[in-house]
Motif scaffolding. Sequence first.
Motif, PDB file in Angstrom:
ATOM      1  N   ALA A  22      78.288  63.517  53.604  1.00 48.67           N
ATOM      2  CA  ALA A  22      78.391  62.478  54.627  1.00 48.67           C
ATOM      3  C   ALA A  22      79.244  62.965  55.799  1.00 48.67           C
ATOM      4  O   ALA A  22      78.903  62.724  56.967  1.00 48.67           O
ATOM      5  N   LEU A  25      77.131  65.407  57.820  1.00 49.63           N
ATOM      6  CA  LEU A  25      76.173  64.704  58.677  1.00 49.63           C
ATOM      7  C   LEU A  25      76.868  64.071  59.877  1.00 49.63           C
ATOM      8  O   LEU A  25      76.379  64.155  61.005  1.00 49.63           O
ATOM      9  N   ASP A  30      74.731  63.432  63.383  1.00 50.77           N
ATOM     10  CA  ASP A  30      73.896  62.397  62.778  1.00 50.77           C
ATOM     11  C   ASP A  30      74.823  61.300  62.236  1.00 50.77           C
ATOM     12  O   ASP A  30      74.960  61.106  61.032  1.00 50.77           O
ATOM     13  N   LEU A  32      74.943  57.904  62.246  1.00 52.33           N
ATOM     14  CA  LEU A  32      74.497  56.736  61.471  1.00 52.33           C
ATOM     15  C   LEU A  32      74.168  57.100  60.026  1.00 52.33           C
ATOM     16  O   LEU A  32      74.531  56.374  59.101  1.00 52.33           O
ATOM     17  N   HIS A  33      73.500  58.226  59.826  1.00 51.45           N
ATOM     18  CA  HIS A  33      73.201  58.642  58.452  1.00 51.45           C
ATOM     19  C   HIS A  33      74.478  59.036  57.707  1.00 51.45           C
ATOM     20  O   HIS A  33      74.598  58.813  56.506  1.00 51.45           O
ATOM     21  N   GLY A  34      75.413  59.649  58.435  1.00 54.62           N
ATOM     22  CA  GLY A  34      76.689  59.998  57.813  1.00 54.62           C
ATOM     23  C   GLY A  34      77.466  58.782  57.355  1.00 54.62           C
ATOM     24  O   GLY A  34      78.029  58.758  56.265  1.00 54.62           O
ATOM     25  N   PHE A  36      76.138  55.764  56.713  1.00 52.44           N
ATOM     26  CA  PHE A  36      75.377  55.131  55.637  1.00 52.44           C
ATOM     27  C   PHE A  36      75.619  55.839  54.313  1.00 52.44           C
ATOM     28  O   PHE A  36      75.888  55.196  53.292  1.00 52.44           O
ATOM     29  N   LEU A  37      75.547  57.153  54.327  1.00 54.48           N
ATOM     30  CA  LEU A  37      75.754  57.907  53.095  1.00 54.48           C
ATOM     31  C   LEU A  37      77.204  57.825  52.642  1.00 54.48           C
ATOM     32  O   LEU A  37      77.488  57.776  51.443  1.00 54.48           O
TER      33      LEU A  37
END
Length: 59
Positions: A22, A25, A30, A32-34, A36-37
């Motif tokens: 995370a 990312l 990235d 948003l993905h970081g 989220f994860l």
Amino acid sequence: MKKLGVSNILMLLLLSIIILFAEYLFLTGDKLHGIFLGLWAPTLLGIMIYLKLISNERR
């Protein structure tokens, strides 16, 4: 190490990998993905604690 147990050690290792990925990312752009994860780790830790409390209550 014996107090933790194999399953807890594996789960903590998985959580560490999730956190590191995370961060990777997030820092590579990235975001948003970081984020989220990154939210998975505390969720999984909460589930681990909840299951541990349930198993201790039954004893």
